[in-house]
Design an enzyme around this catalytic site. Sequence first.
Site, PDB file in Angstrom:
ATOM      1  N   GLU A 256      -6.415 -10.518  -1.282  1.00  0.00           N
ATOM      2  CA  GLU A 256      -7.289 -10.398  -0.224  1.00  0.00           C
ATOM      3  C   GLU A 256      -8.694 -10.299  -0.232  1.00  0.00           C
ATOM      4  O   GLU A 256      -9.171  -9.626  -0.026  1.00  0.00           O
ATOM      5  CB  GLU A 256      -6.326  -9.504   0.160  1.00  0.00           C
TER       6      GLU A 256
ATOM      7  N   ASP B  72     -11.641 -10.503  -0.277  1.00  0.00           N
ATOM      8  CA  ASP B  72     -12.980 -10.577  -0.217  1.00  0.00           C
ATOM      9  C   ASP B  72     -14.083 -10.085  -0.742  1.00  0.00           C
ATOM     10  O   ASP B  72     -14.287  -8.665  -1.393  1.00  0.00           O
ATOM     11  CB  ASP B  72     -13.180 -10.265   1.062  1.00  0.00           C
TER      12      ASP B  72
ATOM     13  N   HIS C 118     -10.397  -5.880  -2.248  1.00  0.00           N
ATOM     14  CA  HIS C 118     -11.318  -6.135  -1.245  1.00  0.00           C
ATOM     15  C   HIS C 118     -12.701  -5.020  -1.745  1.00  0.00           C
ATOM     16  O   HIS C 118     -12.503  -4.259  -1.902  1.00  0.00           O
ATOM     17  CB  HIS C 118     -11.003  -5.319  -0.141  1.00  0.00           C
TER      18      HIS C 118
ATOM     19  N   GLU D 297       0.782  -1.410   0.019  1.00  0.00           N
ATOM     20  CA  GLU D 297      -0.437  -0.265   0.162  1.00  0.00           C
ATOM     21  C   GLU D 297       1.120   1.058  -0.061  1.00  0.00           C
ATOM     22  O   GLU D 297       0.553   1.868   0.758  1.00  0.00           O
ATOM     23  CB  GLU D 297      -0.938   0.320   1.096  1.00  0.00           C
TER      24      GLU D 297
HETATM   25  C1  XIL Z   1      -6.061  -5.920   7.907  1.00  0.00           C
HETATM   26  C2  XIL Z   1      -6.753  -7.653   9.342  1.00  0.00           C
HETATM   27  O1  XIL Z   1      -7.337  -7.922   8.750  1.00  0.00           O
HETATM   28  C3  XIL Z   1      -6.905  -6.886  10.748  1.00  0.00           C
HETATM   29  O2  XIL Z   1      -7.577  -7.935  11.703  1.00  0.00           O
HETATM   30  C4  XIL Z   1      -5.666  -5.352  10.364  1.00  0.00           C
HETATM   31  O3  XIL Z   1      -7.014  -4.858  12.359  1.00  0.00           O
HETATM   32  C5  XIL Z   1      -6.044  -4.761  10.444  1.00  0.00           C
HETATM   33  O4  XIL Z   1      -5.419  -5.079   9.020  1.00  0.00           O
HETATM   34  N1  XIL Z   1      -5.087  -4.438   3.420  1.00  0.00           N
HETATM   35  C6  XIL Z   1      -3.818  -5.052   4.354  1.00  0.00           C
HETATM   36  C7  XIL Z   1      -4.068  -5.917   5.547  1.00  0.00           C
HETATM   37  O5  XIL Z   1      -2.985  -5.763   3.504  1.00  0.00           O
HETATM   38  O6  XIL Z   1      -3.126  -6.477   6.300  1.00  0.00           O
HETATM   39  C8  XIL Z   1      -4.937  -5.427   5.923  1.00  0.00           C
HETATM   40  O7  XIL Z   1      -5.352  -6.809   7.339  1.00  0.00           O
HETATM   41  C9  XIL Z   1      -6.409  -5.554   5.646  1.00  0.00           C
HETATM   42  C10 XIL Z   1      -6.161  -4.454   4.454  1.00  0.00           C
END
Ligand code: XIL
Length: 449
Positions: free
Chosen positions: A265, A267, A238, A160
């Site tokens: 990631e 979802d 996401h 990020e």
């Molecule tokens: C999130 C986790 O799912 C949570 O449990 C934590 O509180 C915060 O981080 N982008 C990412 C992940 O790269 O590491 C993040 O994970 C979600 C967004």
Amino acid sequence: MRRPRSVRTMVAISATIALSTGMAVAVATSASAASTLGAAAAESGRYFGAATNSFMLNRQPHATVLNREFNSIVAENEMKWYHTEPNQNQFNFTAGDQLIAHARARGMTVRGHTLVWHAQQPQWAQNMSGSALRNAMINHINRVAGHWRGQIHSWDVVNEAFADGGSGGRRDSNLQRTGNDWIEVAFRTARAADPNAKLCYNDYNTDGINAKSTAIYNMVRDFKARGVPIDCVGLQSHLGTSLDPTYQQNIQRFADLGVDVQITELDIQQGGNQANMYGQVTRACLAVARCTGITVWGVLDPDSWRTGANPLLFDGNGNKKPAYDAVLNALNAGGNPPPPTTAPPATTPPPSGGGCSATVSMNSWNGGFVATVRVTAGSSSINGWRVRLNVPSGASVTGAWNADRSGNTGAVDFTNVSYNGQVGAGQSTEFGFQASGNGSIPTPSCTAG
Ligand code: XIL
């Protein structure tokens, strides 16, 4: 190399015809269809993973579903900087070790998430800036990637780092303020610390062709042109209730730069088009040979960080949701297999006699540098090596990895450690060090034995 059209593909084609004529067809019940996400993904050489936490490994029904369905895992939080180095130079690998042991015992691969990120830094790093932070970052990467060397399939080296919106620029952060080259320093450091892990840049809001994904695309293209090591781009994905129509095109353009793409990631908000969107994302990845795997960000809906979104593939009782069927069916319909793993980078030509030679490459910024030294055996294998190099005057070595060192200024000797002394004829190994100061290093000398 394409696999011959299988019974499964035929079933999938007839299913498409049947669906378009309104008939219901259960593709997944076909005799040759795999019955779990991991097995179905593996049919085309891909992985299907999930984020988890060490404290969930024995929690039901999480554990049963995790172990049955997935062939890759990633630590949701436990490999992040705040967790692995809670105090400076004091490392905590316990949870990560547990996750890796769990995966290895079951033949799952492990994604490493994440070496450097502006968020979830330990307090001590949040309070740092400038060269102190830069050196702390390098040390962190060396120690963490070094600890799990050889056990991580892919590392999210940097997470990020780009800004949202149309600026196409970097996100402001304490890391960014150490100098624009912090990302490439991180990648070079990670390569030396774990040469076999795929090194990924990972980000969100990159799920289509937009200003942010284009800025990342330009960085990757620049890295490739200048030889900065990068192997993959992670699209977090996401997602809300609609999919960008350029989702697959975006994956393809990164693949065309010569890097793998991983959906890291995934979802998707429930209540919209969840099942269809899961199917679309899966098909988009399968359509691009270099899209090598998908990870969902949790197993059961109540595990999810997106409270109330129910964005995952299983409900709280471990039941498969329609989204699960959409993914499994898409995986079972097959896809473009990923190309075979690329050959290791070309080694420097071996010297004609016995003994060894060494070359050095430097990555410098104002006031410091990281050097990567490649040791190559000659026409016979060697059992131990020593490299002597001249550190520029005024510069001083502050840390080394994959080698023992004597001294820190002037002529400094580096000798092999237990696991890298043996080098086959014509083969190479690498070590590295970081230093404060400026200047360049002349070609070092190497002595075998
Ligand atoms: C999130 C986790 O799912 C949570 O449990 C934590 O509180 C915060 O981080 N982008 C990412 C992940 O790269 O590491 C993040 O994970 C979600 C967004």
